[in-house]
Write an enzyme that holds these catalytic residues in place. Structure first.
Site, PDB file in Angstrom:
ATOM      1  N   ASP A  29       0.824  -1.210   0.000  1.00 35.65           N
ATOM      2  CA  ASP A  29       0.000   0.000   0.000  1.00 35.65           C
ATOM      3  C   ASP A  29       0.863   1.267   0.000  1.00 35.65           C
ATOM      4  OD1 ASP A  29      -2.358   1.384  -0.051  1.00 35.65           O
ATOM      5  OD2 ASP A  29      -2.710   1.255   2.103  1.00 35.65           O
ATOM      6  N   ASN A  77     -10.905  -2.545  -5.619  1.00 40.52           N
ATOM      7  CA  ASN A  77     -10.094  -1.591  -6.394  1.00 40.52           C
ATOM      8  C   ASN A  77     -10.702  -1.251  -7.766  1.00 40.52           C
ATOM      9  OD1 ASN A  77      -6.903  -2.804  -5.113  1.00 40.52           O
ATOM     10  ND2 ASN A  77      -8.104  -1.053  -4.448  1.00 40.52           N
TER      11      ASN A  77
END
Ligand code: IPE
Ligand code: IPE
Ligand code: MG
Length: 251
Positions: A29, A77
């Site tokens: 991330d 996502n």
């Protein structure tokens, strides 16, 4: 083009080789923030993130860690701007094509987990080829979670088991933890011992919900493109300092 031989990374002497995690999972991330801080488009962070992953895979192999699983794209996502999603899909495809020869040379077994049928057909083709070609490799087991969602994985496993019950091939009482695990995308892969999340977020974001039951969790503020050897070393030192009790009492 033959891949150039790479000098192996030497395992730091303060790491106990007998207490290394066998399987490391990473939530990669912070790519977007990395780019933003530099005034660059988010996609530049993703591009740099690939280099971090390539290095980490090699380091795991060189230091004696048998399995690495990386979260590349979650089922959530898809909700990102189309431009970013498209870029990521093209990036995955290009990297796979470019790296396949090197993965063969380095004896890597690659596997993708997630709902792969929803990915672009050309990416699916690259994935199929990479998995088929490397399936007999005996080196590090490299798993990439793409269009992966932990809840979806569990629901799909339930559906398959329900189907077996309906066909009369399975009794509900015979559904055990082991049997359930065998229906997950990760069937046959041991559970991660260590989960690393970069960029400071203290959450799992739908990653390996079942498999992380007893993983040690390590969160670093460092953004994924900056996660280097020194950072990984620190994560492993922290891991080796943990006492894994699995619910028991150590006397
Ligand atoms: C992780 O970085 C990569 C993917 C989710 C594909 P992000 O893109 O989430 O970066 P941040 O969290 O916005 O900084
Ligand atoms: C998790 O990161 C997914 C990947 C790294 C692929 P996200 O950036 O999507 O997670 P949230 O939105 O911060 O929970
Ligand atoms: Mg993020």
């Amino acid at each position: 083009m033959t891949p150039k031989p790479l000098v192996p990374h030497v395992r730091p002497a303060d790491l106990n080789p007998d207490r290394l995690p066998q399987h490391v999972a990473v939530i990669m991330d912070g790519n977007g923030r990395w780019a933003k801080r530099r005034g660059l488009p988010r996609i530049m962070g993703h591009r740099r993130g690939v280099d971090t992953l390539k290095t980490l895979l090699r380091v795991c192999r060189d230091w004696g860690i048998g399995a690495l699983t990386a979260y590349a794209f979650s089922t959530e996502n898809w909700g990102r701007p189309l431009e970013e999603v498209d870029f990521l899909m093209t990036l995955f495809e290009r990297v796979l094509r470019q790296e396949l020869m090197e993965m063969m040379a380095e004896n890597v077994r690659i596997r993708f987990v997630g709902n792969l049928t929803a990915l672009p057909a050309s990416l699916q083709a690259e994935i199929d080829q990479a998995m088929a070609k490397t399936k007999d490799n005996q080196g590090i087991e490299f798993t990439v979670a793409t269009n992966y969602g932990g809840r979806q994985e569990i629901v799909e496993a339930c559906r398959r088991l329900a189907d077996q019950v309906q066909r009369g091939d399975l009794q509900p009482d015979d559904i055990s933890e082991e049997r359930f695990s065998q229906q997950l995308y990760t069937a046959g892969l041991r559970d991660p011992d260590l989960l690393i999340r970069t960029s400071g977020e203290m959450r799992i974001s739908n990653f390996l919900l079942w498999q992380l039951a007893y993983a040690e969790i390590y969160v670093t503020e460092t953004l994924w493109p900056d996660f280097d050897l020194t950072e990984f070393h620190q994560a492993l030192m922290a891991y080796q300092g943990r006492e894994r009790r699995f619910g028991k009492v150590n006397v």
